[in-house]
Design a protein around this motif. Sequence first.
Motif, PDB file in Angstrom:
ATOM      1  N   GLU A  34       0.853  -1.186   0.000  1.00  0.00           N
ATOM      2  CA  GLU A  34       0.000   0.000   0.000  1.00  0.00           C
ATOM      3  C   GLU A  34       0.888   1.235   0.000  1.00  0.00           C
ATOM      4  OE1 GLU A  34      -3.111   2.405   2.874  1.00  0.00           O
ATOM      5  OE2 GLU A  34      -2.709   0.298   3.287  1.00  0.00           O
ATOM      6  N   VAL A  35       0.514   2.220  -0.804  1.00  0.00           N
ATOM      7  CA  VAL A  35       1.267   3.459  -0.924  1.00  0.00           C
ATOM      8  C   VAL A  35       0.340   4.638  -0.641  1.00  0.00           C
ATOM      9  CG1 VAL A  35       2.509   4.952  -2.548  1.00  0.00           C
ATOM     10  CG2 VAL A  35       2.835   2.494  -2.649  1.00  0.00           C
ATOM     11  N   VAL A  36       0.841   5.604   0.112  1.00  0.00           N
ATOM     12  CA  VAL A  36       0.132   6.862   0.322  1.00  0.00           C
ATOM     13  C   VAL A  36       0.838   7.920  -0.523  1.00  0.00           C
ATOM     14  CG1 VAL A  36      -0.605   8.632   1.962  1.00  0.00           C
ATOM     15  CG2 VAL A  36      -0.477   6.226   2.695  1.00  0.00           C
ATOM     16  N   GLY A  91       3.656   3.833   9.880  1.00  0.00           N
ATOM     17  CA  GLY A  91       3.703   2.474   9.359  1.00  0.00           C
ATOM     18  C   GLY A  91       3.363   2.340   7.882  1.00  0.00           C
ATOM     19  N   LYS A  92       3.264   3.441   7.162  1.00  0.00           N
ATOM     20  CA  LYS A  92       2.878   3.396   5.748  1.00  0.00           C
ATOM     21  C   LYS A  92       4.021   3.857   4.848  1.00  0.00           C
ATOM     22  CE  LYS A  92      -1.840   4.043   6.923  1.00  0.00           C
ATOM     23  NZ  LYS A  92      -2.993   3.540   6.354  1.00  0.00           N
ATOM     24  N   HIS A  93       3.995   3.362   3.605  1.00  0.00           N
ATOM     25  CA  HIS A  93       4.917   3.852   2.580  1.00  0.00           C
ATOM     26  C   HIS A  93       4.358   5.159   2.044  1.00  0.00           C
ATOM     27  CE1 HIS A  93       7.394   0.282   2.388  1.00  0.00           C
ATOM     28  NE2 HIS A  93       6.316  -0.469   2.262  1.00  0.00           N
ATOM     29  N   VAL A  94       5.132   6.227   2.178  1.00  0.00           N
ATOM     30  CA  VAL A  94       4.693   7.553   1.738  1.00  0.00           C
ATOM     31  C   VAL A  94       5.551   7.989   0.552  1.00  0.00           C
ATOM     32  CG1 VAL A  94       4.514   9.983   2.404  1.00  0.00           C
ATOM     33  CG2 VAL A  94       3.967   8.187   4.072  1.00  0.00           C
ATOM     34  N   ILE A  95       4.871   8.448  -0.483  1.00  0.00           N
ATOM     35  CA  ILE A  95       5.572   9.044  -1.617  1.00  0.00           C
ATOM     36  C   ILE A  95       5.078  10.477  -1.742  1.00  0.00           C
ATOM     37  CG2 ILE A  95       6.048   8.967  -4.084  1.00  0.00           C
ATOM     38  CD1 ILE A  95       5.550   5.958  -3.999  1.00  0.00           C
ATOM     39  N   VAL A  96       5.985  11.400  -1.523  1.00  0.00           N
ATOM     40  CA  VAL A  96       5.672  12.824  -1.648  1.00  0.00           C
ATOM     41  C   VAL A  96       5.755  13.190  -3.123  1.00  0.00           C
ATOM     42  CG1 VAL A  96       6.409  15.162  -1.036  1.00  0.00           C
ATOM     43  CG2 VAL A  96       6.536  13.320   0.671  1.00  0.00           C
ATOM     44  N   VAL A  97       4.702  13.819  -3.625  1.00  0.00           N
ATOM     45  CA  VAL A  97       4.633  14.208  -5.027  1.00  0.00           C
ATOM     46  C   VAL A  97       4.775  15.726  -5.097  1.00  0.00           C
ATOM     47  CG1 VAL A  97       3.249  14.153  -7.149  1.00  0.00           C
ATOM     48  CG2 VAL A  97       3.096  12.260  -5.495  1.00  0.00           C
ATOM     49  N   GLU A  98       5.868  16.174  -5.704  1.00  0.00           N
ATOM     50  CA  GLU A  98       6.188  17.603  -5.767  1.00  0.00           C
ATOM     51  C   GLU A  98       6.355  18.032  -7.217  1.00  0.00           C
ATOM     52  OE1 GLU A  98       5.894  20.487  -4.869  1.00  0.00           O
ATOM     53  OE2 GLU A  98       7.358  20.875  -3.296  1.00  0.00           O
ATOM     54  N   ASP A  99       6.032  19.291  -7.481  1.00  0.00           N
ATOM     55  CA  ASP A  99       6.176  19.806  -8.841  1.00  0.00           C
ATOM     56  C   ASP A  99       7.632  20.078  -9.196  1.00  0.00           C
ATOM     57  OD1 ASP A  99       6.419  22.018  -7.140  1.00  0.00           O
ATOM     58  OD2 ASP A  99       4.940  23.241  -8.191  1.00  0.00           O
ATOM     59  N   ILE A 100       8.373  20.739  -8.285  1.00  0.00           N
ATOM     60  CA  ILE A 100       9.748  21.117  -8.607  1.00  0.00           C
ATOM     61  C   ILE A 100      10.598  21.143  -7.354  1.00  0.00           C
ATOM     62  CG2 ILE A 100       9.231  23.596  -8.447  1.00  0.00           C
ATOM     63  CD1 ILE A 100      11.210  23.983 -10.839  1.00  0.00           C
ATOM     64  N   VAL A 101      11.816  20.645  -7.466  1.00  0.00           N
ATOM     65  CA  VAL A 101      12.799  20.764  -6.389  1.00  0.00           C
ATOM     66  C   VAL A 101      13.734  21.886  -6.810  1.00  0.00           C
ATOM     67  CG1 VAL A 101      14.535  19.624  -4.985  1.00  0.00           C
ATOM     68  CG2 VAL A 101      12.655  18.289  -5.934  1.00  0.00           C
ATOM     69  N   ASN A 118       6.915   8.537  11.781  1.00  0.00           N
ATOM     70  CA  ASN A 118       7.101   7.081  11.797  1.00  0.00           C
ATOM     71  C   ASN A 118       6.483   6.360  10.598  1.00  0.00           C
ATOM     72  OD1 ASN A 118       8.561   7.123  14.266  1.00  0.00           O
ATOM     73  ND2 ASN A 118       6.609   7.435  15.325  1.00  0.00           N
ATOM     74  N   ALA A 119       6.620   6.970   9.436  1.00  0.00           N
ATOM     75  CA  ALA A 119       6.207   6.286   8.208  1.00  0.00           C
ATOM     76  C   ALA A 119       7.150   5.110   7.980  1.00  0.00           C
ATOM     77  CB  ALA A 119       6.261   7.248   7.031  1.00  0.00           C
ATOM     78  N   LYS A 120       6.659   4.069   7.333  1.00  0.00           N
ATOM     79  CA  LYS A 120       7.492   2.908   7.004  1.00  0.00           C
ATOM     80  C   LYS A 120       8.632   3.329   6.079  1.00  0.00           C
ATOM     81  CE  LYS A 120       6.760  -1.922   5.778  1.00  0.00           C
ATOM     82  NZ  LYS A 120       5.722  -2.881   5.337  1.00  0.00           N
ATOM     83  N   SER A 121       8.309   4.211   5.122  1.00  0.00           N
ATOM     84  CA  SER A 121       9.308   4.803   4.234  1.00  0.00           C
ATOM     85  C   SER A 121       8.759   6.122   3.712  1.00  0.00           C
ATOM     86  CB  SER A 121       9.652   3.869   3.063  1.00  0.00           C
ATOM     87  OG  SER A 121       8.549   3.728   2.187  1.00  0.00           O
ATOM     88  N   VAL A 122       9.674   7.009   3.365  1.00  0.00           N
ATOM     89  CA  VAL A 122       9.295   8.288   2.767  1.00  0.00           C
ATOM     90  C   VAL A 122      10.196   8.502   1.556  1.00  0.00           C
ATOM     91  CG1 VAL A 122       9.114  10.795   3.064  1.00  0.00           C
ATOM     92  CG2 VAL A 122       8.595   9.277   4.994  1.00  0.00           C
ATOM     93  N   ARG A 123       9.567   8.607   0.391  1.00  0.00           N
ATOM     94  CA  ARG A 123      10.311   8.842  -0.844  1.00  0.00           C
ATOM     95  C   ARG A 123       9.723  10.038  -1.558  1.00  0.00           C
ATOM     96  NH1 ARG A 123      11.566   3.221  -3.729  1.00  0.00           N
ATOM     97  NH2 ARG A 123      13.535   4.187  -4.248  1.00  0.00           N
ATOM     98  N   LEU A 124      10.486  10.554  -2.501  1.00  0.00           N
ATOM     99  CA  LEU A 124      10.097  11.765  -3.215  1.00  0.00           C
ATOM    100  C   LEU A 124      10.052  11.527  -4.707  1.00  0.00           C
ATOM    101  CD1 LEU A 124       9.663  14.882  -3.430  1.00  0.00           C
ATOM    102  CD2 LEU A 124      12.175  15.087  -3.374  1.00  0.00           C
TER     103      LEU A 124
END
Length: 180
Positions: A34-36, A91-101, A118-124
């Motif tokens: 599951e991905v947020v 406890g969740k996989h989080v993917i941050v969706v951004e327009d521009i870095v 405490n997310a399971k993972s955080v990616r961008l």
Amino acid sequence: MLDSIKEVLITQEALQERVAELGKQISADYKGEEVVLVCVLKGAVMFFADLARSIEGDVTLDFISCSSYGNSTQSSGVVRIMKDLDKPVEGKHVIVVEDIVDTGNTLHYLLENLKSRNAKSVRLVALLNKPDRRTVEVHVDYQGFVVPDYFVVGYGLDYAEQYRNLPYIGILKEEVYQSK
């Protein structure tokens, strides 16, 4: 409004093709998980909607709004969360969706903030990466395009809340933002 665009940097077709590729890559990386997806408002909303539709699997959507820009073209360096997530990400996989870095200030703050929950993972995933402007290092896990140091608008990106509805990424003429 269109006479304010110096040139089209990334076409609508190129955007759609790359977003589909990113969706496939994320689908493969998180198969069976599951991905947020967390949309950074407002700039990422167009990219977010297209990306969410291109990801296969169990995806939930949430939104956050933070800013260090206001109506300026320069980051103030002070990050404020204007709208927080609706649900916990523990406890969740989080993917941050951004327009521009760009400078990295806002994203560095946001990613650290989400990790502290405490997310399971955080990616961008970022549609655009402008490394020439970076003042704080931010790791981009999924990248759409690297862009030069121009002020870009369209496909969700704005200047003073305008140009978000353009279906492409364009370079804004300097006289537009230097006159304000």
